[in-house]
Design a protein around this motif. Sequence first.
Motif, PDB file in Angstrom:
ATOM      1  N   GLU A 242       0.800  -1.355   0.165  1.00 24.70           N
ATOM      2  CA  GLU A 242       0.107  -0.050   0.159  1.00 24.70           C
ATOM      3  C   GLU A 242       0.714   1.124  -0.083  1.00 24.70           C
ATOM      4  O   GLU A 242       0.423   2.275  -0.052  1.00 24.70           O
ATOM      5  CB  GLU A 242      -1.032   0.021   1.093  1.00 24.70           C
ATOM      6  N   SER A 243       2.130   1.206   0.285  1.00 27.67           N
ATOM      7  CA  SER A 243       3.087   2.158   0.275  1.00 27.67           C
ATOM      8  C   SER A 243       4.599   1.965   0.119  1.00 27.67           C
ATOM      9  O   SER A 243       4.704   0.517   0.628  1.00 27.67           O
ATOM     10  CB  SER A 243       2.917   3.230   1.500  1.00 27.67           C
ATOM     11  N   LEU A 244       5.336   2.737  -0.450  1.00 26.35           N
ATOM     12  CA  LEU A 244       6.655   2.520  -0.227  1.00 26.35           C
ATOM     13  C   LEU A 244       7.256   3.406   0.730  1.00 26.35           C
ATOM     14  O   LEU A 244       6.921   4.501   1.273  1.00 26.35           O
ATOM     15  CB  LEU A 244       7.243   3.289  -1.531  1.00 26.35           C
ATOM     16  N   THR A 245       8.405   2.917   1.440  1.00 23.59           N
ATOM     17  CA  THR A 245       8.996   3.716   2.576  1.00 23.59           C
ATOM     18  C   THR A 245      10.216   4.427   1.813  1.00 23.59           C
ATOM     19  O   THR A 245      11.264   3.660   1.882  1.00 23.59           O
ATOM     20  CB  THR A 245       9.416   2.791   3.769  1.00 23.59           C
ATOM     21  N   SER A 246      10.276   5.567   2.053  1.00 24.50           N
ATOM     22  CA  SER A 246      11.341   6.552   1.311  1.00 24.50           C
ATOM     23  C   SER A 246      12.302   6.839   2.527  1.00 24.50           C
ATOM     24  O   SER A 246      11.734   7.167   3.529  1.00 24.50           O
ATOM     25  CB  SER A 246      10.724   7.854   0.864  1.00 24.50           C
ATOM     26  N   LEU A 247      13.477   6.667   2.416  1.00 24.44           N
ATOM     27  CA  LEU A 247      14.382   7.140   3.280  1.00 24.44           C
ATOM     28  C   LEU A 247      15.102   8.088   3.188  1.00 24.44           C
ATOM     29  O   LEU A 247      15.796   8.438   2.026  1.00 24.44           O
ATOM     30  CB  LEU A 247      15.451   6.058   3.553  1.00 24.44           C
ATOM     31  N   ILE A 248      15.133   9.227   4.070  1.00 28.65           N
ATOM     32  CA  ILE A 248      15.534  10.696   3.693  1.00 28.65           C
ATOM     33  C   ILE A 248      16.828  10.817   4.815  1.00 28.65           C
ATOM     34  O   ILE A 248      16.605  10.564   5.927  1.00 28.65           O
ATOM     35  CB  ILE A 248      14.447  11.451   4.162  1.00 28.65           C
ATOM     36  N   TYR A 249      17.761  11.119   4.124  1.00 29.60           N
ATOM     37  CA  TYR A 249      18.983  11.478   4.857  1.00 29.60           C
ATOM     38  C   TYR A 249      18.769  12.575   5.932  1.00 29.60           C
ATOM     39  O   TYR A 249      18.389  13.592   5.751  1.00 29.60           O
ATOM     40  CB  TYR A 249      20.075  11.898   3.731  1.00 29.60           C
ATOM     41  N   THR A 250      19.443  12.217   7.164  1.00 30.89           N
ATOM     42  CA  THR A 250      19.297  13.248   8.268  1.00 30.89           C
ATOM     43  C   THR A 250      21.009  13.947   8.447  1.00 30.89           C
ATOM     44  O   THR A 250      21.388  14.664   9.087  1.00 30.89           O
ATOM     45  CB  THR A 250      18.961  12.701   9.496  1.00 30.89           C
ATOM     46  N   GLY A 251      21.917  12.944   7.784  1.00 33.06           N
ATOM     47  CA  GLY A 251      23.138  13.352   7.990  1.00 33.06           C
ATOM     48  C   GLY A 251      23.832  12.277   8.727  1.00 33.06           C
ATOM     49  O   GLY A 251      23.128  11.374   9.193  1.00 33.06           O
ATOM     50  N   PHE A 252      24.984  12.317   8.834  1.00 32.61           N
ATOM     51  CA  PHE A 252      25.934  11.152   9.579  1.00 32.61           C
ATOM     52  C   PHE A 252      25.868  11.618  11.055  1.00 32.61           C
ATOM     53  O   PHE A 252      26.494  12.701  11.359  1.00 32.61           O
ATOM     54  CB  PHE A 252      27.352  11.220   9.038  1.00 32.61           C
ATOM     55  N   GLN A 253      25.542  10.393  11.922  1.00 30.52           N
ATOM     56  CA  GLN A 253      25.314  10.738  13.370  1.00 30.52           C
ATOM     57  C   GLN A 253      26.598  10.224  13.904  1.00 30.52           C
ATOM     58  O   GLN A 253      27.087   9.302  13.713  1.00 30.52           O
ATOM     59  CB  GLN A 253      24.181  10.097  13.597  1.00 30.52           C
TER      60      GLN A 253
END
Length: 253
Positions: A242-253
């Motif tokens: 029902e959906s795709l899970t997009s991964l959005i960079y938050t930067g290197f932790q």
Amino acid sequence: MERHVDTDFDLNALCMGHITGNTAHNNIIAFPDDFTTEAKALGAEYETTANGFAVIRPLFTEPDALYTIPSFGESAVIKNVVDKIGGASKEKKVLLKLNGPYSVLASLVKPELFYRWCAKHREAIHSALDSITASMEHYLNASIDSGAGIVSLADPYAKVSILGEKRYREFAATYLLKLLRSVDGKKPVIHLCPHSSTPLVQFGYFEVKEIPTSGDSYLDTLIHRKGPLLLGNRCIYSGKIESLTSLIYTGFQ
């Protein structure tokens, strides 16, 4: 070198789609045919189990050998895969199956040695991972340039339950993310195995955003998607979604 053996082999949670070239989809063709390409490009031999699965034979027995890992991004083994992608992309959507740098290295060392080296020979491990990642960047980008429209990336040896958070971040996440960032500016759809994407989200490297879909299978949905797009948190071989899970960079932790 192929040799048939009878052995019980732990495939490290690799799904069947990643182990073999079969996508079970008429409009997508996957390369390579198994998960040993990077190891073979480095000169490793493999054995074949009675069930037909390739088992990589350890290549490194001393930590000092990790300083001498050669570049393999332009090797004959890699070039063969890239050439196949170029030919097939004229007829079908091409899916490239790729291993994370940590898993490539871990597959070449006996586990009891490798985990010890991660503790006692960190500099050698980092030297090897730097070299492998650079070669993987070349392999990935050459494959995209040749026509791979979908990339399925798995890092099955990088288990937080074994490594712990600190070593996972140091040896696995750092190099996996570096590999992903090497395609900045290009437009593939990249899918991260949920065993890899889940800890990256958990440890703050990504935020997630759900993208509604029409309810087709995962692969059918990806055929019609354009990148750049980084996805994860469910298996690429899932049925109707029902959906795709997009991964959005938050930067290197």
